[in-house]
Scaffold this active site. Structure first.
Site, PDB file in Angstrom:
ATOM      1  N   ASN C   5       0.848  -1.185   0.000  1.00  0.00           N
ATOM      2  CA  ASN C   5       0.000   0.000   0.000  1.00  0.00           C
ATOM      3  C   ASN C   5       0.887   1.240   0.000  1.00  0.00           C
ATOM      4  O   ASN C   5       1.630   1.483   0.941  1.00  0.00           O
ATOM      5  CB  ASN C   5      -0.879  -0.040   1.269  1.00  0.00           C
ATOM      6  N   HIS C  89      -9.741   0.754   5.161  1.00  0.00           N
ATOM      7  CA  HIS C  89      -8.399   0.891   5.744  1.00  0.00           C
ATOM      8  C   HIS C  89      -8.492   1.732   7.017  1.00  0.00           C
ATOM      9  O   HIS C  89      -9.368   2.587   7.140  1.00  0.00           O
ATOM     10  CB  HIS C  89      -7.453   1.553   4.737  1.00  0.00           C
ATOM     11  N   GLU C 137      -5.223  -5.528  10.894  1.00  0.00           N
ATOM     12  CA  GLU C 137      -4.150  -4.580  11.223  1.00  0.00           C
ATOM     13  C   GLU C 137      -4.490  -3.840  12.508  1.00  0.00           C
ATOM     14  O   GLU C 137      -5.279  -2.886  12.469  1.00  0.00           O
ATOM     15  CB  GLU C 137      -4.016  -3.522  10.128  1.00  0.00           C
ATOM     16  N   ILE C 142       0.280   0.109  13.312  1.00  0.00           N
ATOM     17  CA  ILE C 142       0.481   0.581  11.937  1.00  0.00           C
ATOM     18  C   ILE C 142       1.534   1.692  11.890  1.00  0.00           C
ATOM     19  O   ILE C 142       1.486   2.628  12.673  1.00  0.00           O
ATOM     20  CB  ILE C 142      -0.851   1.083  11.327  1.00  0.00           C
ATOM     21  N   GLY C 177       3.333  -2.808  10.872  1.00  0.00           N
ATOM     22  CA  GLY C 177       4.706  -2.943  11.364  1.00  0.00           C
ATOM     23  C   GLY C 177       5.538  -4.017  10.666  1.00  0.00           C
ATOM     24  O   GLY C 177       6.654  -4.308  11.096  1.00  0.00           O
ATOM     25  N   ALA C 198       3.132  -1.327   4.065  1.00  0.00           N
ATOM     26  CA  ALA C 198       3.200   0.019   3.481  1.00  0.00           C
ATOM     27  C   ALA C 198       4.615   0.568   3.644  1.00  0.00           C
ATOM     28  O   ALA C 198       5.495   0.271   2.836  1.00  0.00           O
ATOM     29  CB  ALA C 198       2.169   0.926   4.131  1.00  0.00           C
ATOM     30  N   SER C 199       4.841   1.334   4.726  1.00  0.00           N
ATOM     31  CA  SER C 199       6.151   1.980   4.900  1.00  0.00           C
ATOM     32  C   SER C 199       7.290   0.967   4.884  1.00  0.00           C
ATOM     33  O   SER C 199       8.394   1.279   4.430  1.00  0.00           O
ATOM     34  CB  SER C 199       6.174   2.795   6.194  1.00  0.00           C
TER      35      SER C 199
END
Lengths: 219, 219, 219, 219
Positions: C5, C89, C137, C142, C177, C198-199
């Site tokens: 994402n 989300h 999640e 997150i 995470g 994501a990150s």
């Protein structure tokens, strides 16, 4: 159980709501059944302190004490005398995480929750979140002349079955277009534990008569 | 005017809110100034029927009588005893069309409106919609220790000037971080017609003392 | 499956998103696993027409063709080349009725849905609505440094069990995470069918290296 | 300027949108006037890269780069080729603080903004926030057969006057029910700088013919 939702109807606000609650009180005592009223937050205290029927808020937000100006605090409606709240009414849909959180907060405070759902799948989903009641109300029938029990009897039966499979402790109400004793009798026959009704009572010409019929059918 | 917003603070709910309102009543009488309380809808009736200070709702929705389950009906908070409502608080931002409509509905019902704004441009925009008051509160200072009058005095003065140019009848309150008499004196000096305060009063150790100081500064 | 994402990260917008998609393409081919990218609607066409990896929208609204200015139309993202969409989300929570309706619309259009959930109860509830995937999640993890698989392994296992009981065809992703191959291996061990990240990828220094590790762990 | 909003109409999505944009391109060149298209975010890139007409997004959210999954990032629509965005359309009303913030973000990115308003007071309020355009569209006329210029000419004139008083640089569009050249001519006569049109073009039998008439009236 019969739950009467006064919405924002003129006939169900302030003194009119108290008057309606008094009618409900008489009928509940005569028939020894549970009749609750779901009102605007600002009417909770007046009704709860002047009548004996259980008072629900029409909504609570998923918040605890804190900086939440203008949102409806579950703790506040409880202190005003409410015993519970509607959640996710078709006129006030909620995010799924907020329904879950509001149910949790209510439970901690000893407040009952009646979470509304528009179809069988959503009824089932909400049952997973363990409210005290799920109220199935097909939105296209709300406020109309044909009751859910006539127009879509299978939806009520399917909702009852689905909920029982998920969580036996969750009770099922049905609503939308409920107008008279026949509609209530049919709801009970289909397995519902009660009904959620609004205009059918609040805007009826003779509210006590209709309520008497419904209570009779509920026994 | 001093407006005390109790938010969803434990210290500002139910009996605690009534107790706070009684303190406000004494101070208002002593100093002959206007002190209003903005509370949860479910607390309006109790405070309005037990004290003499003006009660505001923390929010109203832009609705009239009808099928609006769970939304806050202006007519209902008025019948419960409110004289007005906050709108667009930083914790409950509203759509611009709803602010405009809520102001119009409130006006028709004789309810006062205090619409919040986070900066000078928005203060000016909201003044075009003719609420009774605009309350400018930079969100980054709300709930903090430095008052808007210290951190951003120019924002208050600019807001006052901008509003006067748009609509002379709209009064300006300022808020965010207001803690003591000095903050209030400074607000008045900058041209504000009053203050909007929350934790500074509601969570103060000695609420009457702080309120006395603020009222003294307001005279 | 690995779903990346890109949120509204600078590193995942426009040309950067295409570049990231090309990396994902290489890794997916090398490891013969499914890697999908979930992007801003405005980036779908560019990525779908220039790379071979499956493209998801980060959100769709529960609408059909009609007067819905500014909402994200499922039909439009499909025509732009998307194969599915994230729903609910944690940064874009949805009303439960809208999740149900969006899943139904997507299914009719042949679009896959990945509906997010913050805890086991909500995962179960969403599974009743029959999306293709539920992604669990826990919001507090997150964007953080500890993966859900380390911090709350039982939540992943419980989610997998709960979903299987409700609807065997719904697959479970886990997220929050996820940073390296170990996190992915653990997710698979706990029964997840894949991860939502994501990150951990988008903001990694060496994105291909991290993605290779994760893909390796997925095999 | 003529701005054509394709909403979520089938006739204005994907290839249909490109086809419409090509018609607009021809008319714009013939008449040397500005014609822009406002589309779904997922259609921006395709239209911007295949035609020469200015492309607007139908909406942007008030966000910057970061963790905003599923919201429409102004930076993303710019990189996809958009030159601006509609804001606060009647089908997608926005909070006043978000309108203000979105205008600010757009300005920093060099994106034009067209903010919609339903009446004169709101037009004035939005003008205080300095968008490039305010588009006044009485909601009751949107999608209907009678144009705002026929049904409520004074509302257009008043909006133009009000905006000029607030901020001379803000231009005024009018919309709702615009169907032909006469409606456009009347809009110009009333002082509008252009029109915002949707079904009048997008769902017209002969789109080029109607657009030609409108362009002719605009000269």
């Amino acid at each position: 159980m019969i739950v009467v939702n006064t919405k924002a109807y003129k006939e169900g606000i302030g003194k009119n709501a108290v008057e309606l609650a008094r009618i409900m009180e008489r009928v509940a005592e005569n028939f020894k059944i549970d009749i609750a009223i779901a009102v605007q937050p600002s009417d909770i205290y007046m009704i709860a302190s002047q009548t004996s029927i259980p008072v629900f808020s029409q909504h609570i937000d998923a918040i605890n004490y804190g900086s939440h100006t203008g949102w409806i605090l579950p703790h506040a409606i409880r202190e005003a005398g409410a015993v519970g709240s509607l959640l996710n009414h078709s006129e006030h849909r909620m995010k799924i995480e907020d329904i879950a959180e509001a149910i949790k907060i209510a439970k901690n405070l000893g407040l009952k929750t009646i979470a509304c759902a528009s179809n069988v799948g959503i009824t089932e989903a909400i049952a997973c979140l363990s409210p005290d009641y799920v109220a199935i109300e097909p939105p296209e029938l709300i406020g109309g002349d044909i009751s859910v029990t006539k127009a879509k009897p299978s939806i009520v039966r399917d909702a009852v079955d689905a909920v029982k499979k998920i969580n036996e402790r969750v009770k099922v109400l049905c609503g939308a277009g409920i107008k008279d004793g026949n509609d209530v009798a049919k709801a009970v026959e289909l397995g519902a534990d009660g009904i959620l009704v609004a205009s059918g009572i609040v805007k009826a010409k003779d509210r006590e008569k209709v309520l008497n019929e419904m209570a009779e059918a509920m026994k």
